[in-house]
Design an enzyme around this catalytic site. Structure first.
Site, PDB file in Angstrom:
ATOM      1  N   LYS A 115      81.272  34.237  -1.742  1.00 23.10           N
ATOM      2  CA  LYS A 115      80.146  33.820  -0.889  1.00 23.10           C
ATOM      3  C   LYS A 115      79.015  33.206  -1.698  1.00 23.10           C
ATOM      4  O   LYS A 115      78.354  32.289  -1.238  1.00 23.10           O
ATOM      5  CB  LYS A 115      79.640  34.988  -0.047  1.00 23.10           C
ATOM      6  CG  LYS A 115      80.632  35.362   1.039  1.00 23.10           C
ATOM      7  CD  LYS A 115      79.978  36.085   2.189  1.00 23.10           C
ATOM      8  CE  LYS A 115      80.991  36.198   3.337  1.00 23.10           C
ATOM      9  NZ  LYS A 115      80.555  37.017   4.433  1.00 23.10           N
ATOM     10  N   LYS A 207      91.284  32.537   4.619  1.00 22.70           N
ATOM     11  CA  LYS A 207      91.269  33.391   5.813  1.00 22.70           C
ATOM     12  C   LYS A 207      90.476  32.710   6.929  1.00 22.70           C
ATOM     13  O   LYS A 207      89.559  31.923   6.653  1.00 22.70           O
ATOM     14  CB  LYS A 207      90.729  34.784   5.497  1.00 22.70           C
ATOM     15  CG  LYS A 207      89.252  34.863   5.251  1.00 22.70           C
ATOM     16  CD  LYS A 207      88.735  36.299   5.354  1.00 22.70           C
ATOM     17  CE  LYS A 207      87.222  36.264   5.344  1.00 22.70           C
ATOM     18  NZ  LYS A 207      86.548  37.387   5.912  1.00 22.70           N
ATOM     19  N   LYS A 210      84.179  32.979  10.119  1.00 19.27           N
ATOM     20  CA  LYS A 210      83.105  32.494  10.988  1.00 19.27           C
ATOM     21  C   LYS A 210      82.406  31.296  10.374  1.00 19.27           C
ATOM     22  O   LYS A 210      81.866  30.447  11.080  1.00 19.27           O
ATOM     23  CB  LYS A 210      82.054  33.589  11.191  1.00 19.27           C
ATOM     24  CG  LYS A 210      82.573  34.886  11.758  1.00 19.27           C
ATOM     25  CD  LYS A 210      81.381  35.737  12.159  1.00 19.27           C
ATOM     26  CE  LYS A 210      81.746  37.167  12.427  1.00 19.27           C
ATOM     27  NZ  LYS A 210      81.497  38.039  11.262  1.00 19.27           N
TER      28      LYS A 210
HETATM   29  N1  AQP Z   1      90.652  36.441   9.006  1.00 18.25           N
HETATM   30  C1  AQP Z   1      90.596  37.741   9.260  1.00 18.25           C
HETATM   31  N2  AQP Z   1      91.735  38.443   9.484  1.00 18.25           N
HETATM   32  C2  AQP Z   1      91.694  39.784   9.757  1.00 18.25           C
HETATM   33  N3  AQP Z   1      90.540  40.481   9.825  1.00 18.25           N
HETATM   34  C3  AQP Z   1      89.385  39.815   9.604  1.00 18.25           C
HETATM   35  N4  AQP Z   1      88.097  40.189   9.596  1.00 18.25           N
HETATM   36  C4  AQP Z   1      87.310  39.134   9.320  1.00 18.25           C
HETATM   37  N5  AQP Z   1      88.046  38.033   9.137  1.00 18.25           N
HETATM   38  C5  AQP Z   1      89.348  38.417   9.312  1.00 18.25           C
HETATM   39  C6  AQP Z   1      87.668  41.567   9.850  1.00 18.25           C
HETATM   40  O1  AQP Z   1      86.710  41.541  10.869  1.00 18.25           O
HETATM   41  C7  AQP Z   1      85.786  42.607  10.649  1.00 18.25           C
HETATM   42  C8  AQP Z   1      84.405  42.088  10.762  1.00 18.25           C
HETATM   43  O2  AQP Z   1      84.154  41.115   9.774  1.00 18.25           O
HETATM   44  P1  AQP Z   1      82.645  40.788   9.417  1.00 18.25           P
HETATM   45  O3  AQP Z   1      81.998  40.173  10.570  1.00 18.25           O
HETATM   46  O4  AQP Z   1      81.965  42.018   8.989  1.00 18.25           O
HETATM   47  O5  AQP Z   1      82.656  39.868   8.166  1.00 18.25           O
HETATM   48  P2  AQP Z   1      83.656  38.965   7.406  1.00 18.25           P
HETATM   49  O6  AQP Z   1      84.831  39.718   6.924  1.00 18.25           O
HETATM   50  O7  AQP Z   1      82.877  38.302   6.362  1.00 18.25           O
HETATM   51  O8  AQP Z   1      84.072  37.985   8.552  1.00 18.25           O
HETATM   52  P3  AQP Z   1      84.198  36.447   8.616  1.00 18.25           P
HETATM   53  O9  AQP Z   1      84.458  36.202  10.041  1.00 18.25           O
HETATM   54  O10 AQP Z   1      85.198  35.938   7.702  1.00 18.25           O
HETATM   55  O11 AQP Z   1      82.793  35.850   8.235  1.00 18.25           O
HETATM   56  P4  AQP Z   1      82.331  34.918   7.049  1.00 18.25           P
HETATM   57  O12 AQP Z   1      82.761  33.549   7.406  1.00 18.25           O
HETATM   58  O13 AQP Z   1      80.848  35.067   7.067  1.00 18.25           O
HETATM   59  O14 AQP Z   1      82.968  35.417   5.792  1.00 18.25           O
HETATM   60  C9  AQP Z   1      86.099  43.195   9.278  1.00 18.25           C
HETATM   61  O15 AQP Z   1      86.844  44.389   9.457  1.00 18.25           O
HETATM   62  C10 AQP Z   1      86.956  42.147   8.635  1.00 18.25           C
HETATM   63  O16 AQP Z   1      87.880  42.705   7.735  1.00 18.25           O
END
Ligand code: AQP
Length: 344
Positions: A115, A207, A210
């Site tokens: 990040k 992956k 968001k």
């Molecule tokens: N691609 C994914 N596959 C499976 N699980 C996922 N999670 C996120 N992306 C995937 C799971 O969703 C939960 C919440 O995630 P978060 O909102 O706390 O943050 P994150 O993991 O950083 O999610 P994003 O969507 O990928 O955001 P950005 O783009 O900001 O990095 C967690 O349990 C996570 O494992």
């Protein structure tokens, strides 16, 4: 080591663009665990601001995640649904944990490296310390089980390390204050099923996330049927037909991802999906996947819209959950203050 009451804790960041990865990797599992455990599902708004958020959008995004929890089937009366910033003990315990965790541990966290990217000097201190706050989120309720996607595995391991070090560093004081050996449990990750890491629809090596600049990379929980069908039709694949066995997916990340998504949505295994679609063209499989995805997500999306039209109701669910969470958090934090040697 003391025997701990079993408690599930997990959270999702309100950073917008809630997607199928969040649903399959986390929210769907939250729903499934409700019968077996006491659960606390948090909207982790303090984590969200480790990267700047527009304040008006943040409020909407907090309500969006809450609506997704409720629409997916989380029972906020039986369990606790709340937003993190309402319960000040998360931040209080995070500070204690900042003093327990070691720089070297946090320096190894791959999510921070990804990040912060090349501009590390410009990343917030909060982004670096994020895993200590995550440990506090879980341990302020002495949470024992944490359903998360595979990307959070390393942070969970760090939470266990922090709990263990706190228990060791303060072992005499823990005993002296009348607590059983091992004040904090070592929380266990629950990372199971066929879609623990849902990949981008545009690039099977990344992956689904968001923050991906391409909206075609993810299926959002706010997408309508046409958008879902278009995104799946345009999902990257390779020219080979689908194999009939799982071994044939090796080195074919995009195909593996779509099969995993299908299996997770259908509640079956990748093997079962391949025995049905193996040997066929991607176009046929993609059509079936789009139909399944729309079938599963449309009722959730519709319910989310309905809930989001009444923000007052969502806010009252969060307020009620926050009050109940704080009762538990205060009890832990009072004990932590005694153990650490603060006067209260
Ligand atoms: N691609 C994914 N596959 C499976 N699980 C996922 N999670 C996120 N992306 C995937 C799971 O969703 C939960 C919440 O995630 P978060 O909102 O706390 O943050 P994150 O993991 O950083 O999610 P994003 O969507 O990928 O955001 P950005 O783009 O900001 O990095 C967690 O349990 C996570 O494992």
């Amino acid at each position: 080591m003391a025997a701990f009451e079993q408690r599930v804790f997990s959270g999702v960041q309100p950073t917008g663009n809630l997607h199928l990865g969040n649903y399959l990797g986390a929210i769907q599992k939250f729903v499934d665990l409700q019968d077996a455990y006491d659960c606390m599902y948090c909207v982790v708004d303090m984590h969200a601001i480790t990267v700047w958020q527009n304040p008006l959008e943040l409020k909407n995004n907090i309500r969006e995640v809450t609506a997704a929890y409720l629409a997916a089937g989380i029972d906020a009366k039986k369990h606790i649904v709340f937003n993190q910033s309402r319960v000040p003990q998360h931040a209080e315990l995070a500070w204690v944990f900042n003093c327990v965790a070691r720089m070297g541990w946090l320096n190894r966290m791959t999510q921070f490296k990804e990040k912060a990217g090349k501009d590390r000097e410009n990343a917030s201190v909060g982004l670096f310390a994020y895993p200590a706050l995550m440990a506090a989120d879980i341990l302020v309720y002495r949470g024992t089980h944490v359903p998360v996607g595979d990307d959070q595995k390393q942070h969970l391991e760090l939470s266990r390390d922090i709990a263990q070090k706190f228990n060791n560093d303060f072992s005499e004081s823990i005993a002296g204050n009348g607590h059983e050996d091992g004040f904090f449990p070592l929380p266990e990750p629950l990372i199971t099923g066929p879609a623990t890491r849902v990949m981008s629809l545009r690039d099977g090596s990344k992956k689904m996330s968001k923050s991906d600049p391409s909206d075609l990379s993810r299926i959002k929980l706010s997408d309508d049927a046409d958008q879902i069908a278009t995104k799946i039709r345009k999902a990257r694949t390779d020219p080979e037909p689908l194999p009939s066995e799982k071994k044939g997916l090796e080195g074919r990340r995009e195909a593996e991802n779509l099969v995993g998504i299908y299996a997770a949505l259908a509640g079956t295994s990748a093997e079962a999906v391949l025995s049905e679609f193996g040997g066929g063209q991607f176009s046929t499989f993609k059509q079936a996947l789009a139909d399944l995805c729309i079938d599963k997500l449309a009722p959730i999306t519709a319910e989310m819209r309905k809930l989001q039209a009444d923000p007052g109701h969502i806010d009252s669910v969060l307020a009620n959950g926050g009050d109940r969470a704080e009762v538990l958090a205060r009890k832990t934090m009072d004990a932590v203050k005694d153990i650490v040697g603060f006067i209260r």
